[in-house]
Design an enzyme around this catalytic site. Sequence first.
Site, mmCIF file in Angstrom:
data_model
loop_
_atom_site.group_PDB
_atom_site.id
_atom_site.type_symbol
_atom_site.label_atom_id
_atom_site.label_comp_id
_atom_site.label_asym_id
_atom_site.label_seq_id
_atom_site.Cartn_x
_atom_site.Cartn_y
_atom_site.Cartn_z
ATOM 1 N N ASP A 37 5.316 -3.812 -18.738
ATOM 2 C CA ASP A 37 5.756 -3.329 -17.485
ATOM 3 C C ASP A 37 6.894 -2.463 -17.600
ATOM 4 O O ASP A 37 8.003 -2.985 -17.694
ATOM 5 C CB ASP A 37 5.750 -4.528 -16.382
ATOM 6 C CG ASP A 37 6.327 -4.266 -14.934
ATOM 7 O OD1 ASP A 37 6.790 -4.889 -14.515
ATOM 8 O OD2 ASP A 37 6.153 -2.934 -14.947
ATOM 9 N N ASP A 86 5.547 3.511 -13.888
ATOM 10 C CA ASP A 86 5.466 2.206 -13.975
ATOM 11 C C ASP A 86 4.232 1.609 -14.669
ATOM 12 O O ASP A 86 2.908 1.800 -13.775
ATOM 13 C CB ASP A 86 5.567 1.660 -12.624
ATOM 14 C CG ASP A 86 5.681 0.048 -12.334
ATOM 15 O OD1 ASP A 86 5.853 -0.494 -11.522
ATOM 16 O OD2 ASP A 86 5.176 -0.717 -13.456
HETATM 17 O O1 LIG Z 1 8.607 -4.639 -8.508
HETATM 18 C C1 LIG Z 1 8.526 -3.625 -9.120
HETATM 19 C C2 LIG Z 1 7.045 -3.318 -9.785
HETATM 20 C C3 LIG Z 1 6.020 -4.103 -9.327
HETATM 21 C C4 LIG Z 1 4.888 -3.727 -10.188
HETATM 22 C C5 LIG Z 1 5.121 -3.898 -11.720
HETATM 23 N N1 LIG Z 1 6.281 -3.251 -11.915
HETATM 24 C C6 LIG Z 1 7.288 -3.567 -11.318
HETATM 25 N N2 LIG Z 1 9.153 -2.715 -8.860
HETATM 26 C C7 LIG Z 1 9.175 -1.218 -9.164
HETATM 27 C C8 LIG Z 1 9.349 -0.321 -8.036
HETATM 28 C C9 LIG Z 1 10.551 -0.728 -7.291
HETATM 29 C C10 LIG Z 1 10.564 -1.999 -6.881
HETATM 30 C C11 LIG Z 1 10.622 -2.983 -8.147
#
Ligand SMILES: O=C([C@@H]1CCCNC1)N1CCCCC1
Length: 331
Positions: free
Chosen positions: A36, A220
């Site tokens: 991730d 991401d």
């Molecule tokens: O929680 C996340 C993602 C969720 C899916 C998996 N990657 C991280 N963030 C990225 C976008 C901004 C808020 C935080």
Amino acid sequence: EKGSAPAIPVDPRFDIAYVTPVTIGTPPQTLYLDFDTGSSDLWVFSSHTLASQVRGQMIYSPEKSTTAKLLAGHTWSIRYGDGSGSLGNVYTDNFTVGGVTVTSQAVQTAQQVSTSFTSESDIHGLVGLGFSTLNTVYPNGQLTFFDNAKSQLDSPVFTADLKWKKEGTYDFGFIDETKYTGEITYLPVQTDPGYWTFTSSGYAVGDGSFNQVSISGIADTATSLTYLPTAVVTSYWRQVEGAVNSQYYGGYVFPCSSKLPSFTFGVGSANITIPGSYINYAQITEGSPTCFGGLQSSSGLGINIWGDVALKAAFVVFNGGNPPTIGWARK
Ligand SMILES: O=C([C@@H]1CCCNC1)N1CCCCC1
């Protein structure tokens, strides 16, 4: 050192996520984790996870590893943008991906996970590849696998070659020239607050004209879809007969029989084209004639996210040098 590991789609029908085998501890325990680039915690289902919250996942048992050490007094708790989350305590242990081993990697063992993690039996945890500033371990934040491995890698980089409904690869420490065509275009990265944030130079829908507009967003690898500004997304779905932005389904849905236009986004003076087929993400339910779009509006998120729907159309270099940059190539 250099290493390579597979990125395996979790579901053969649609690329909801990709998992990569890793080994932890002595003797090695194998788990399949979701890499991730949008977060920076390395956490796993474990022998400490509430039994009611484990449903078929492989687990890491530190008590069975002769090299595991409790990081006394340290805890962690993470909440993802989609509302999911997990929490627990921390061990250090040997951690190996594709032949690259970090001894004494902080491995965050889950004591609790939210329902969406419990229900995904093929994902046994996450490996955060964002910047270590985002790590949630308290009171001392821990380094990501990439930050720990960087000094021993031939080059301080990792690359993502995700594929549509097929197995791809994550490479560490080198750039495999056979995985892309043309040149890699490198862009500056904004490392605050800790995502791989870059600015795209614009977009085009299908064979339409290119709209020069700066779109800042994060790359991401663990977000399934791609979320962009409403103006961009409405101009895309306007080209698809029968597409509607459904409150009920929480995004653009359209007739599965549609022939979707491609979506091109600018990276410097170059560009990446996402085939329309990648944007036909999935039927809203098994057998439905209505499908859910892989390109959705970011207006509810407060951030643009170039997720797997975009990443799998490219070969992406996450360059952890000084300064960090992100490289994009067609393939
Ligand atoms: O929680 C996340 C993602 C969720 C899916 C998996 N990657 C991280 N963030 C990225 C976008 C901004 C808020 C935080």
